[in-house]
Design a protein around this motif. Structure first.
Motif, PDB file in Angstrom:
ATOM      1  N   ARG A  47     -52.187  80.941  18.886  1.00 37.44           N
ATOM      2  CA  ARG A  47     -50.993  80.579  18.099  1.00 37.44           C
ATOM      3  C   ARG A  47     -49.713  80.997  18.823  1.00 37.44           C
ATOM      4  O   ARG A  47     -48.739  80.232  18.869  1.00 37.44           O
ATOM      5  N   ALA A  75     -54.940  84.432  17.168  1.00 35.71           N
ATOM      6  CA  ALA A  75     -53.537  84.863  17.236  1.00 35.71           C
ATOM      7  C   ALA A  75     -52.977  84.620  18.628  1.00 35.71           C
ATOM      8  O   ALA A  75     -51.814  84.199  18.774  1.00 35.71           O
ATOM      9  N   GLN A 119     -58.724  89.081  18.879  1.00 35.43           N
ATOM     10  CA  GLN A 119     -57.811  88.243  18.084  1.00 35.43           C
ATOM     11  C   GLN A 119     -57.434  86.982  18.877  1.00 35.43           C
ATOM     12  O   GLN A 119     -56.272  86.725  19.176  1.00 35.43           O
ATOM     13  N   ARG A 129     -51.844  92.168  18.661  1.00 32.29           N
ATOM     14  CA  ARG A 129     -51.471  92.587  17.299  1.00 32.29           C
ATOM     15  C   ARG A 129     -49.980  92.936  17.200  1.00 32.29           C
ATOM     16  O   ARG A 129     -49.419  92.960  16.109  1.00 32.29           O
TER      17      ARG A 129
END
Length: 278
Positions: free
Chosen positions: A25, A22, A19, A255
């Motif tokens: 970000r 993510a 990820q 996550r």
């Protein structure tokens, strides 16, 4: 880049599991909120830099977790990391790719560096070392299988560090920051023991971590130890007889949101975390 009056900043990130968007970000959000740029990012394994399905096929994981993730966008130069990234291997990596390219480390895509099974790099005067993989006693005193035999052995066989890796890591010198995937043993304070009973990968707090990771910390005495693997955030300190103390930051997975990262300020006073458990 990453400069600030009175010092500079870097980030550490827990398990990414492909990820990457993510991760970017979250860290760019922290920089935008604080106005503090990051010099680089350290990552503690299970980064999962799968270029394509052939890489994914070499990872050890249940089928439901085998997802290609975001790395193809970075590999094809459709996306770029805003800062240099340095990562070690966890137990869910495409070792068929990483070991075939260079088991002692290489740049997997511009600005993104694998430190190898055991590696050390100096970043702006900070000496960063890492040990890839996790411990399994049955595999510790044997050589890893050859990649030529990878079709005949479980992918899991490539996810473990062994005695040779630990010996190489013990020979490193002047380590400021140590990257580990699994935690050092004996890390959890008595008052926190209940939180680790019957949790992910921990029947009890006594079973968390491994003795070889602990031995590395006690031998190298880094100022900072960074860990992942357990998918939970935790902070601790390991004092040494020399008077040196190794601060330990265990990081959750991407996550799970902001608990996956820590930001650290480097100055003449040392290395200080400026983020805290949320």
């Amino acid at each position: 880049m990453g400069r600030s009056e009175g010092g500079w900043y870097f980030a550490a990130v827990g398990d990414v599991h492909g990820q990457m968007h993510a991760m970017v970000r979250l860290l760019e959000g922290w920089s935008a909120k604080t106005g503090k740029p990051l010099a680089f990012v350290l990552q503690v394994g299970d980064f999962e830099p799968h270029r394509h399905d052939a890489d994914l096929a070499t990872m050890d994981a249940p089928a439901k977790y085998k997802q290609l993730g975001d790395f193809p966008a970075y590999h094809r130069r459709h996306a770029r990391f805003p800062w240099p990234v340095y990562f070690i291997g966890g137990n869910h990596e495409p070792y068929g790719f990483l070991d075939a390219q260079a088991p002692r480390g290489f740049e997997v895509t511009p600005g993104c560096h694998y430190l190898g099974r055991v590696g050390q790099v100096e970043l702006r005067g900070l000496r960063v070392a890492g040990l890839s993989g996790i411990h399994r006693e049955a595999a510790f005193r044997t050589a890893r299988p050859s990649l030529k035999d990878s079709k005949d052995v479980p992918h899991k066989a490539f996810a473990y560090f062994n005695e040779e890796d630990v010996d190489r890591a013990l020979a490193l010198q002047d380590v400021d920051v140590l990257l580990l995937h699994d935690w050092p043993s004996g890390l959890i304070a008595a008052e926190d023991a209940g939180a680790f009973e019957h949790q992910r990968r921990s029947v009890s707090h006594d079973t968390v971590g491994n003795e070889y990771a602990r031995m590395l910390v006690e031998s190298l005495q880094p100022r900072l130890v960074l860990c992942g693997h357990m998918h939970r955030a935790y902070r601790a300190a390991i004092p040494h007889s020399s008077g040196q103390v190794s601060d330990v930051a265990c990081l959750a997975s991407v996550r799970q949101g902001p608990e996956c990262f820590g930001v650290f300020h480097v100055s003449t006073d040392g290395i200080t975390e400026v983020t805290h458990l949320r």
